[in-house]
Design an enzyme around this catalytic site. Structure first.
Site, PDB file in Angstrom:
ATOM      1  CG  ASP A  72      -0.240  -0.660   2.818  1.00  0.00           C
ATOM      2  OD1 ASP A  72       0.766  -0.278   2.667  1.00  0.00           O
ATOM      3  OD2 ASP A  72      -0.958  -0.739   3.494  1.00  0.00           O
ATOM      4  CG  ASP A 141      -9.347  -2.007  12.180  1.00  0.00           C
ATOM      5  OD1 ASP A 141      -7.910  -2.577  11.634  1.00  0.00           O
ATOM      6  OD2 ASP A 141      -9.185  -0.551  11.350  1.00  0.00           O
ATOM      7  CG  HIS A 143      -5.562  -2.383   8.874  1.00  0.00           C
ATOM      8  ND1 HIS A 143      -5.522  -1.209   9.585  1.00  0.00           N
ATOM      9  CD2 HIS A 143      -4.765  -2.770   8.760  1.00  0.00           C
ATOM     10  CE1 HIS A 143      -4.509  -0.538  10.134  1.00  0.00           C
ATOM     11  NE2 HIS A 143      -4.036  -1.875   9.469  1.00  0.00           N
ATOM     12  CD  GLU A 148      -8.830   0.423   8.055  1.00  0.00           C
ATOM     13  OE1 GLU A 148      -8.578  -0.161   8.327  1.00  0.00           O
ATOM     14  OE2 GLU A 148      -8.333   1.702   8.378  1.00  0.00           O
TER      15      GLU A 148
HETATM   16  P1  PGA Z   1       2.297  -2.137  12.677  1.00  0.00           P
HETATM   17  O1  PGA Z   1       1.354  -1.925  11.419  1.00  0.00           O
HETATM   18  O2  PGA Z   1       3.185  -3.064  12.330  1.00  0.00           O
HETATM   19  O3  PGA Z   1       3.006  -0.434  12.612  1.00  0.00           O
HETATM   20  O4  PGA Z   1       2.015  -2.556  13.481  1.00  0.00           O
HETATM   21  C1  PGA Z   1       0.151  -3.014  11.282  1.00  0.00           C
HETATM   22  C2  PGA Z   1      -0.271  -2.270   9.751  1.00  0.00           C
HETATM   23  O5  PGA Z   1      -1.073  -1.953   9.981  1.00  0.00           O
HETATM   24  O6  PGA Z   1      -1.000  -3.530   9.609  1.00  0.00           O
END
Ligand code: PGA
Length: 263
Positions: A72, A141, A143, A148
């Site tokens: 992304d 959450d 995702h 999301e």
């Molecule tokens: P993080 O993010 O590794 O910074 O916790 C993971 C994500 O949002 O997929």
């Protein structure tokens, strides 16, 4: 689904890096075809990238014949911004290994036609022969990439609006100022990730425990898009003890026992 529970984030990183190195080397031993690797950004994979750099410097692996696709990128954030995922990937990984710049693919969140950009990205993945191994993280959450809650489980690469929760969590990279966090991103879809031949998701720390519980013990649901991993033929979740702490004792023991007997 295969679930690995390692004691610490460092051991998660070692396991993940080792898995990637072995996959790249196994492919190189039998064919000249490039290995196609899907990659995430975020805090979780940082240790894994550091470990992969160490393995590269030790001569255990080369990335000369590896093609990458990132998950992304923010929309509207200049590529040279320190928090763009372009900057993240070059600063934390690509600049330290022997990957060819032309083999790196990251969505362009500043493309004049974002719909076209996403369609071209899907076409580029297909043209590369599909993704051999997609590594990812999990949001609090649940995702997967920026898919999301309530994203379609068959979604493809597209533009998504970030939830307030995600914006708040990511504000730590933008001087804790919610206003500075981009509100939209381009992201591969759940369907795009599920088309990869192998999917390996990393989760570390107690903040991910709820998402891990829903992803492993909950039903297949677009409310927790990480649960898509349940229907992947080769889905692997690697977490540390803290991220596994909301699992039932019986679930925890089951996966520990399976891996112990697997050795
Ligand atoms: P993080 O993010 O590794 O910074 O916790 C993971 C994500 O949002 O997929």
């Amino acid at each position: 689904m295969r679930l690995l529970i390692e004691p610490t984030p460092q051991e998660v990183a070692r396991w993940a890096a080792d898995y990637i190195v072995r996959a790249i080397n196994a492919r190189a031993a039998v064919t000249d075809a490039p290995f196609v690797l899907g990659l995430p950004t975020g805090s979780t994979p940082l240790e894994t990238y550091a470990e992969l750099i160490r393995r590269y410097e030790a001569g255990d692996v080369s990335f000369r014949n590896v093609v990458t696709f990132n998950m992304d990128e923010y929309v509207g954030l200049p590529e040279e911004h320190p928090e763009s995922y372009h900057s993240f990937m070059w600063n934390n990984f690509f600049s330290h290994i022997d990957i060819k710049p032309e083999n790196v693919h990251i969505l362009n969140g500043n493309a004049p036609d974002l719909v076209r950009e996403c369609a071209d990205y899907e076409a580029a993945i297909l043209a590369a022969g599909g993704i051999d191994l997609f590594m990812g993280g999990i949001g609090e959450d649940g995702h997967l990439a920026f898919n999301e809650p309530f994203s379609s489980m068959t979604s493809r690469t597209r533009q998504k609006t970030l939830t307030e929760d995600t914006i708040r969590v990511n504000a730590r990279f933008f001087d804790n100022d919610i206003e500075q966090v981009p509100k939209r991103a381009l992201t591969v879809g759940i369907g795009t990730v599920m088309d990869a031949r192998r999917v390996m998701i990393l989760a570390t720390g107690p903040k991910k425990a709820r998402a891990v519980r829903h992803g492993v013990e909950g039903g297949y649901s677009h409310q927790w898009t990480i649960s898509a991993l349940q229907v992947h033929p080769c889905g692997i979740l690697v977490c540390d003890d803290a991220a596994a702490q909301e699992l039932r004792v019986s679930t925890y023991r089951y996966f520990k026992q399976i891996e112990r007997d697997n050795l």
